[in-house]
Structure formats: structure tokens, C-alpha cells
Design a protein around this motif. Sequence first.
Motif, PDB file in Angstrom:
ATOM      1  N   ALA A  28     -15.919  54.445  13.433  1.00 25.02           N
ATOM      2  CA  ALA A  28     -14.720  54.379  12.593  1.00 25.02           C
ATOM      3  C   ALA A  28     -14.630  53.037  11.874  1.00 25.02           C
ATOM      4  O   ALA A  28     -14.302  52.975  10.681  1.00 25.02           O
ATOM      5  CB  ALA A  28     -13.474  54.611  13.443  1.00 25.02           C
ATOM      6  N   SER A  29     -14.916  51.948  12.577  1.00 24.71           N
ATOM      7  CA  SER A  29     -14.842  50.623  11.952  1.00 24.71           C
ATOM      8  C   SER A  29     -15.883  50.481  10.849  1.00 24.71           C
ATOM      9  O   SER A  29     -15.636  49.833   9.821  1.00 24.71           O
ATOM     10  CB  SER A  29     -15.033  49.528  13.005  1.00 24.71           C
ATOM     11  OG  SER A  29     -16.324  49.592  13.590  1.00 24.71           O
ATOM     12  N   ARG A  30     -17.032  51.083  11.028  1.00 28.60           N
ATOM     13  CA  ARG A  30     -18.072  51.007   9.998  1.00 28.60           C
ATOM     14  C   ARG A  30     -17.685  51.817   8.762  1.00 28.60           C
ATOM     15  O   ARG A  30     -18.009  51.423   7.637  1.00 28.60           O
ATOM     16  CB  ARG A  30     -19.405  51.478  10.584  1.00 28.60           C
ATOM     17  CG  ARG A  30     -19.924  50.504  11.636  1.00 28.60           C
ATOM     18  CD  ARG A  30     -21.208  50.921  12.294  1.00 28.60           C
ATOM     19  NE  ARG A  30     -21.633  49.891  13.244  1.00 28.60           N
ATOM     20  CZ  ARG A  30     -22.769  49.931  13.925  1.00 28.60           C
ATOM     21  NH1 ARG A  30     -23.606  50.936  13.762  1.00 28.60           N
ATOM     22  NH2 ARG A  30     -23.074  48.957  14.767  1.00 28.60           N
ATOM     23  N   LEU A  31     -16.998  52.922   8.978  1.00 26.70           N
ATOM     24  CA  LEU A  31     -16.473  53.673   7.836  1.00 26.70           C
ATOM     25  C   LEU A  31     -15.478  52.816   7.053  1.00 26.70           C
ATOM     26  O   LEU A  31     -15.479  52.810   5.814  1.00 26.70           O
ATOM     27  CB  LEU A  31     -15.792  54.954   8.321  1.00 26.70           C
ATOM     28  CG  LEU A  31     -16.697  56.082   8.828  1.00 26.70           C
ATOM     29  CD1 LEU A  31     -15.859  57.170   9.495  1.00 26.70           C
ATOM     30  CD2 LEU A  31     -17.515  56.676   7.684  1.00 26.70           C
ATOM     31  N   ILE A  32     -14.629  52.096   7.779  1.00 29.80           N
ATOM     32  CA  ILE A  32     -13.638  51.232   7.127  1.00 29.80           C
ATOM     33  C   ILE A  32     -14.321  50.123   6.332  1.00 29.80           C
ATOM     34  O   ILE A  32     -13.960  49.850   5.178  1.00 29.80           O
ATOM     35  CB  ILE A  32     -12.680  50.634   8.177  1.00 29.80           C
ATOM     36  CG1 ILE A  32     -11.762  51.725   8.728  1.00 29.80           C
ATOM     37  CG2 ILE A  32     -11.855  49.495   7.584  1.00 29.80           C
ATOM     38  CD1 ILE A  32     -10.910  51.278   9.897  1.00 29.80           C
ATOM     39  N   LEU A  33     -15.313  49.481   6.924  1.00 30.59           N
ATOM     40  CA  LEU A  33     -16.002  48.392   6.236  1.00 30.59           C
ATOM     41  C   LEU A  33     -16.716  48.892   4.982  1.00 30.59           C
ATOM     42  O   LEU A  33     -16.708  48.220   3.941  1.00 30.59           O
ATOM     43  CB  LEU A  33     -16.991  47.721   7.196  1.00 30.59           C
ATOM     44  CG  LEU A  33     -16.342  46.899   8.315  1.00 30.59           C
ATOM     45  CD1 LEU A  33     -17.366  46.520   9.373  1.00 30.59           C
ATOM     46  CD2 LEU A  33     -15.683  45.643   7.745  1.00 30.59           C
ATOM     47  N   ASN A  34     -17.311  50.066   5.070  1.00 29.86           N
ATOM     48  CA  ASN A  34     -17.957  50.645   3.883  1.00 29.86           C
ATOM     49  C   ASN A  34     -16.929  50.952   2.800  1.00 29.86           C
ATOM     50  O   ASN A  34     -17.181  50.741   1.606  1.00 29.86           O
ATOM     51  CB  ASN A  34     -18.713  51.920   4.262  1.00 29.86           C
ATOM     52  CG  ASN A  34     -19.985  51.637   5.035  1.00 29.86           C
ATOM     53  OD1 ASN A  34     -20.552  50.554   4.931  1.00 29.86           O
ATOM     54  ND2 ASN A  34     -20.434  52.601   5.821  1.00 29.86           N
ATOM     55  N   PHE A  35     -15.754  51.438   3.216  1.00 31.40           N
ATOM     56  CA  PHE A  35     -14.723  51.781   2.236  1.00 31.40           C
ATOM     57  C   PHE A  35     -14.123  50.518   1.615  1.00 31.40           C
ATOM     58  O   PHE A  35     -13.739  50.523   0.447  1.00 31.40           O
ATOM     59  CB  PHE A  35     -13.630  52.625   2.891  1.00 31.40           C
ATOM     60  CG  PHE A  35     -12.750  53.338   1.902  1.00 31.40           C
ATOM     61  CD1 PHE A  35     -13.207  54.453   1.223  1.00 31.40           C
ATOM     62  CD2 PHE A  35     -11.463  52.885   1.638  1.00 31.40           C
ATOM     63  CE1 PHE A  35     -12.403  55.115   0.303  1.00 31.40           C
ATOM     64  CE2 PHE A  35     -10.649  53.532   0.726  1.00 31.40           C
ATOM     65  CZ  PHE A  35     -11.119  54.655   0.052  1.00 31.40           C
ATOM     66  N   ILE A  36     -14.031  49.438   2.394  1.00 32.14           N
ATOM     67  CA  ILE A  36     -13.582  48.163   1.824  1.00 32.14           C
ATOM     68  C   ILE A  36     -14.545  47.727   0.725  1.00 32.14           C
ATOM     69  O   ILE A  36     -14.126  47.293  -0.359  1.00 32.14           O
ATOM     70  CB  ILE A  36     -13.477  47.085   2.925  1.00 32.14           C
ATOM     71  CG1 ILE A  36     -12.271  47.369   3.832  1.00 32.14           C
ATOM     72  CG2 ILE A  36     -13.344  45.691   2.308  1.00 32.14           C
ATOM     73  CD1 ILE A  36     -12.168  46.438   5.024  1.00 32.14           C
TER      74      ILE A  36
END
Length: 586
Positions: free
Chosen positions: A526-534
Motif C-alpha cells: 500500500a505504501s508503495r502504491l502511495i509513493l508511486n501516486f505521489i
Amino acid sequence: MNITSIDQAQYKNAYGILCHSLPKMGSRDALNPTFCHVEVGGKTTRHNHFEPENFFIIQGQGEMTIGEKTRVVKAGDLVQIPPFSSHTLKNIGESILQFLSIYTEDYTVPALPTEVVITAAPPTPNGPLHLGHIGGPYLAVDILSRYLGSKSVNVVTHSGTDDHQNYVGEKARSLQLGKLEFRSHCRARIQRGFRNMDIHFDEFIEPSQDHDYQNKIKTFFRRAVDANIIQLEPISMPHCDHCELTLVDVHADGACPHCASSSRGGCETCGIVVPAYELHSVHCGRCGQPASSVIKSVYTFDLKSHLPLIVDDLAKLKLSPRLQQLVKQIQIQVQPSMKILVAYATENDFGIQVDGRNLHVWFEMAAHYESFASSEKFWIHSFGFDNSFYYLLYIPALLKALNPKTKLPDAVVTNEFLLLDGAKFSTSRGHAIWADEFTGNSEHLRLYLSEIRPAQQTSNFEMDAFNAFSTELKMSLAKILDRAADIATVKPFETSADNSVVIQSQRFLKDLEMNLVPQNFDPRQASRLILNFIDTTTQGLGNMQNDKLRIEALATALIPFMPETANRIQSVLSLSTYQAPHAEAL
């Protein structure tokens, strides 16, 4: 008509092999066909994902493993891989193995339970919390509870200090401090560490000061004795003649009889727990002298004879491959019994006393968890691999033997060890970064610890790597906040965001939820999805409608991980901010 030729140069490394994904025909094309090559003797890396997948073997011969089952596959075979199933394919033939992988991203997020209780393994008050503790059970519980709370789920989080571990008394003695004074000091630092990391518990008990709790434990013990679930028997216990001390837990330094690693009963290498009298080469943990032995009447619980009571429930739990192996290893143990120490006479009266004996803390833990195991609420328990034997085997079997209506947790959140600069965090050696003394950006740390979370294998924390991460994240979020401020000054838009951005944002939030629901909880992904979306958001800034939609989606995504940042963004955009239901607890 669209005809595409496959160019061998377009194959790229993925999952340890060469793959080439075919282009989609449009935004509504849900299929993802990928041609794959496995060299002779090669294999795909073992992995899992939430999409169902099919392998069609075009050429060659392979060995397909899904979960714990392995079968030989050949040209013409179709392999169906269920969602979240760990799998790998090995080429066992004499030529290249070719297969077509087809998966779909069209899926349904599981429904959430209406009432949830989340318990976390209690920290031992023999020192403060370090970042290894935070990145293990505790941050995960907070992220999960904030996510569920944002979805209007009635959620309660519960933990407390493990007051009666003899590690606490021994540490106090080594520092020449009173036991109660030392324990109270450590508990205060543990609570400060949670606050510094913005981690909250609705209930955080203190067993040593709770007489109702202690009476509950004693009643449970008496019930177990009356039901003949635990037995009193003479056993040759390791003893230090020099210290005049019965050697259990912190006082028993020995070797694991299963893997020969150093152990005090609970082996951190193989995960198997044995009583101190089964350890090899036992020495006194206080003075280092070789142990003698004395016959003592102790209470024990035979785990082996009660394991069949929980086998079916264990099979329903989603466990990491290593935990599956631990459970399997215990089930196939050849010895006729597997005794677990329940209560023993000792010179150290630091724990709860029953029948003139010291109650072992893990029996105490089982008694405490009976209420959760008997509840109709959806129960999630979070703990580290080193305690898995107790939480997955001993406690459930003991509870089931005494109360057939009890259940295992409905879901578990587990972790391996987080290392610091390549070595294990250690309270005793001072090799640690203390949670209550951390002065960096705790919101950035929450996201970073999630990204490197040791879910199924150890991972490593380095301060330099975190500082670089924090610097980059700070710059990205500053751009996003500045853009949000610009958007807030503009009148309502007359046009909508591009359809592609709408689909992208909705897809991001759906993928995120798929990794945050209790059944599939994976804060690392989930955190990696967030970082990619940032990255996507900062790189795509320009169109106000598109930017607003992406930033709103990001604010929603950040609620469980970076709640203050999420609220700042929502406040700038004049959106409703989210307040965790338990924000004032602890």
C-alpha cells in the motif's frame, strides 16, 4: 484489426525471467496477456498478487508450485492460479519454457466487517520501544485501525505492557533498581514512544496494577486444573546452584534442540518453543555457570495431544510461507507429547502466583485472550514471527481445549525482524533508535517503515536512507500542498477532469483498499502504491481539474499512513478532515 509481431528485443526482466506484455486495446480492456520465457534450469521468483492469473504452457516442461503443492506441467497445459496464492514456475526441461500469462485487474474489494477488535502483542517493559518494535506489530495496527475507522467500521484497538515477564525483574536487578520503579519507568517510555509515532490504542492495560485482571487469570488457571487440561507432574528443572535460581526464560541460556541456535526457550531462528528443561547445554543467564538440575512439581500443558482441535481453523488463516512451514513442522513432530510450562516454583515471585507457583506469562496471555477468542466481533491479532508458536498454536489449542466455542483470530498481521544497519535491533546492547527519542519527521517515518516493513522476510533500516527518503518526500509534498493552495483560490470548475485521470485515481484508491482490507492487509504494498501516486501527481501537475482530483485521492490515501498530512491537504482544499475515533486515547 490489430496484428502485433513479438520482437525478442522487447522482452524485459520480470519475476526472475523474461517477459513481454502485449499492449491493451483500450481503457476498458481488463485483460493483461504477457508472453514469458524461462531459460533451462531457471525459474520465476516466488510471489503472489491479488489478481487471479492463468498460465498457458506453449512450449517446454516445467514444475509448477502453488502454495505447498507442486506438479509437472507441459505444452498445452492451462494452470489456474487463485488470487494471493504464492507461486513459482521452474523449467525442468532441456529447452526454453514458453508460456502465456493472462491476468485481469477487474476485481472486487472484499466487504468490511462491521465490528472489529485489533489486538497487538504487548511490549515487555524492560526498556523503551525501538523502531524495530514500531515497524513490527504496532504501526501496522494503527494503520489498519485508521483505515477501518475512515470506512465507518466500529473498531477497538487493544494492547498493554507484558508486566510479568521475568526479563523485567532481571533487567531491574542488573541496574540495581526496584522492580516496580523500573517497570513503571519503562511503561512510561513505551507510551511516549507510541505518542511520538502517533500510534494510539483505545485500551492499554497494566496487568501488574489491575486486580480484576489478575483474578481473571487465576480463575482461568483453576478452570484448567479442574478440567484436567493442565497436569501437575515432577520434572527435572535446570537450576543454578551458584545463584540458587530455577532457570526459566531470561535465566536459561541454552541451545534449541531443533536447530541448535541459541535459545532461552523460544527460538528466534526456527520459531519452535521448548521448556527450559529441554534446552541443550543450559547455563545460568545471570552468572554463566553450567546448570545443574532439581526435581520440581510443575504444571504443564500437552500441546501435541490438543493440536487436532485447531488444525481446521489454522488451515483457514492466511499465513506467510515461513509460518506455514512452522505450523507444518509442529504437526509432524514425532515425539508423543510436547509439553509447555504453565506454572513452576521459583525464587523469583515477579509473576502472578497460583498454588504457591509462578504462573508462566504465556499461560497468562492465553487466559487474557479468551475474551477476544469468544467474541462475535471480527478479531485481528498482530505479532512478530518470534511469538508465532504461542499465538498460532499454544494459545489457540489451550483455549479450545478449555472452551470449545473459542476461535483463532479471524485474521493475523505478522512480521519478521527489522534490522538496524544490518544487525538485529537490541535493547540489551543498546543497538537501537528509541521511538520516544526520535526527533525526525514521524509522519515520514511512518510511511518509510511501511515501505520497508519486514512482512515475510527481514529488512534493514538505515538512517541515511531514511533521511534521503524524507528529503525527497518533503519536496514532493510541498509541491502538492502549494498546488492545492492554488486550486483552493479558483472558483468551482466548469469542466471535469480527464476521463483517463478519473480512471487512474479511482484505480489507485481501489488498489490501495485491496491492500488495506483485513483479509489482504499489506501496508508495504500500500505504501508503495502511495509513493508511486505521489510521483505521478507531482510529475503531472498542470491541469487544475486533473490536479485537484489526484490531490484529493492522495489525501484520502494518506489518512492511515500520514494522518496529519492528509488533514492538511484536506483543510487546504476545504474538504472534511478525518479524525481517528481513538485519537485522544493512550
